[in-house]
Write a protein that holds these residues in place. Structure first.
Motif, PDB file in Angstrom:
ATOM      1  N   ASP A 104       0.840  -1.197   0.000  1.00 29.64           N
ATOM      2  CA  ASP A 104       0.000   0.000   0.000  1.00 29.64           C
ATOM      3  C   ASP A 104       0.875   1.246   0.000  1.00 29.64           C
ATOM      4  O   ASP A 104       2.110   1.174  -0.127  1.00 29.64           O
ATOM      5  N   ALA A 105       0.244   2.415   0.158  1.00 25.10           N
ATOM      6  CA  ALA A 105       0.975   3.684   0.089  1.00 25.10           C
ATOM      7  C   ALA A 105       2.037   3.825   1.181  1.00 25.10           C
ATOM      8  O   ALA A 105       3.006   4.570   1.026  1.00 25.10           O
ATOM      9  N   ASP A 106       1.851   3.087   2.282  1.00 26.83           N
ATOM     10  CA  ASP A 106       2.818   3.144   3.381  1.00 26.83           C
ATOM     11  C   ASP A 106       3.886   2.063   3.285  1.00 26.83           C
ATOM     12  O   ASP A 106       4.718   1.924   4.190  1.00 26.83           O
ATOM     13  N   GLY A 107       3.819   1.266   2.225  1.00 31.16           N
ATOM     14  CA  GLY A 107       4.811   0.216   2.046  1.00 31.16           C
ATOM     15  C   GLY A 107       4.470  -1.089   2.735  1.00 31.16           C
ATOM     16  O   GLY A 107       5.291  -2.023   2.748  1.00 31.16           O
ATOM     17  N   ASN A 108       3.268  -1.188   3.300  1.00 33.93           N
ATOM     18  CA  ASN A 108       2.847  -2.426   3.952  1.00 33.93           C
ATOM     19  C   ASN A 108       2.264  -3.391   2.928  1.00 33.93           C
ATOM     20  O   ASN A 108       1.651  -2.979   1.934  1.00 33.93           O
ATOM     21  N   LEU A 109       2.443  -4.676   3.165  1.00 28.07           N
ATOM     22  CA  LEU A 109       1.886  -5.682   2.273  1.00 28.07           C
ATOM     23  C   LEU A 109       0.362  -5.567   2.258  1.00 28.07           C
ATOM     24  O   LEU A 109      -0.277  -5.484   3.318  1.00 28.07           O
TER      25      LEU A 109
END
Length: 426
Positions: free
Chosen positions: A309-314
């Motif tokens: 996602d936009a925060d770099g989380n899977l």
């Protein structure tokens, strides 16, 4: 000749057709009788179309499009004689072939002084795509250190004892067995009737150890409300089935068969139902309404295990069920799942995860059924991952288990499992 030609019989379809013919005769002659006869013929033809062939290269009930109900039973062998075991398999084969085409399990008698050969609750019913699938457990080859039937040397290497997995709470009374019988049908009464007749025919040779019923809806949603089996390998791909489901030359007498693993998995539905939708979807890794992978719109879109996602989380969490169960996450391991939901009422339970609720709760969940070419590289490999990494474990408990070698199918001149006994000295 077939067994139907050798023995005069009253079949389920025959009794239905006979009653219709009698009704026609009471209506008079001419057009009315002709119409009634035509109706009887049409209904009989319709029933015939609902039967699944029993004879063939492979046993039915494995690649057969999934029926809506199952009745699974595991038996322990009581006899010490190989000849009696073989005779039981022959009787079971003949009975299964009859019931799958809509006949009674055995030819019926009109002698009122003897017990009926068939309990009769399926008389007049369609076979409703009945299949009967047989499997051989480890205990047929060696039990308590005893080679009862001279078969120990023929135990397939792939028929291993399942290891204890993290979190298992197996109940002995719902696990194991020397022989498995799984009847599947679109009519639950037909499925139960099939197992009931086979159990009666085993009297003195084998005893019912445990049984489990199951059902599946047309939407294939499980009791958690999510679609199940979306990532199953396609049964319409014969090359894939040969690679992943059917045993090859390496299996010797098992060539053309498949290995069955069953697990009774209780789901803490009360706990699950208190979980918010967002977290449910994180646990499964799919959207509940559509069945699509998280971040996608359609059920059968492929899992994107690298998407962030936009925060770099899977997008699909690293402990989501769909991720840790996937072939990509398990070095290519793949099995054919054919599971059913079950509901066995309610019982006293204590949850093994917070909030530690205890009391009378549903005894319901998933009756997991999976076929594969080799359980060592199939179910065992996958479940080792699931048992330690799956976020869903806080809601489920494996309470029953079994592994069975399902032999290849057979022609009308043989019996199921005949290849196991070929070449043995009497």
């Amino acid at each position: 000749m077939s067994d139907s030609e050798q023995n005069p019989q009253v079949s389920r379809r025959g009794l239905l057709g006979g009653s219709l013919a009698v009704a026609a005769s009471t209506l008079g002659v001419g057009g009315t009788a002709t119409a009634a006869a035509a109706t009887a013929h049409a209904q009989t033809s319709q029933l015939n179309q609902k039967s699944v062939p029993f004879w063939g290269k492979h046993q039915g009930g494995i690649l057969t499009p999934q029926q809506t109900h199952t009745y699974f039973a595991a038996f322990d062998l009581d006899t010490a004689k190989r000849a009696e075991l073989i005779e039981l398999l022959k009787r079971w084969t003949a009975a299964a072939s009859r019931m799958t085409r809509g006949d009674t399990a055995q030819p019926l008698s009109t002698d009122s002084e003897v017990a009926p050969a068939d309990s009769g609750e399926a008389v007049g019913l369609s076979p409703a795509r009945l299949t009967v699938t047989f499997g051989f457990g480890p205990g047929m080859f060696m039990r308590d250190g005893v080679d009862r039937y001279g078969l120990a040397s023929r135990r397939p290497e792939a028929l291993v004892d399942l290891p204890k997995f993290n979190g298992d709470q197996l109940v002995l009374e719902r696990s194991g067995g020397d022989i498995s019988v799984q009847a599947c049908s679109d009519d639950p009464q037909v499925a139960f009737h099939a197992v009931r007749q086979l159990a009666a025919m085993a009297n003195g040779i084998a005893t019912l150890k445990w049984a489990q019923t199951g059902f599946v809806s047309g939407t294939t949603r499980n009791l958690m409300g999510f679609k199940d089996g979306t990532n199953n390998p396609s049964t319409k791909n014969p090359t894939l089935m040969d690679e992943r489901v059917w045993v090859g030359k390496e299996g010797g007498w098992m060539q053309g068969g498949s290995y069955l693993v069953v697990r009774r998995i209780r789901i803490s539905l009360e706990h699950w139902d208190r979980t918010n939708l967002g977290f449910q979807e994180q646990v499964v890794g799919r959207h509940k309404a559509s069945g699509a992978p998280l971040g996608k719109k359609h059920e059968f879109e492929p899992l994107d295990l690298k998407a962030t996602d936009a925060d770099g989380n899977l997008v699909i969490p690293d402990t989501a069920h769909s991720r840790v169960a996937s072939s990509a996450h398990n070095d290519g391991a793949l099995i054919l799942r054919r599971g059913y939901s079950y509901n066995d009422g309610a019982n006293f339970y204590a949850e093994r995860w917070p909030p530690w609720h205890q009391g009378i709760m549903y005894d319901a969940g998933l009756f997991f059924v999976a076929y594969q070419r080799d359980p060592r590289s199939g179910f065992i490999a996958i479940n080792k991952t699931l048992s330690t990494q799956d976020m869903m474990n806080q809601y489920i408990t494996h309470v029953g288990s079994g592994i069975f070698a399902c032999p290849p199918g057979t022609l009308e001149s043989g019996f199921v499992g005949a290849s196991l006994f070929e070449g043995l000295k009497s």
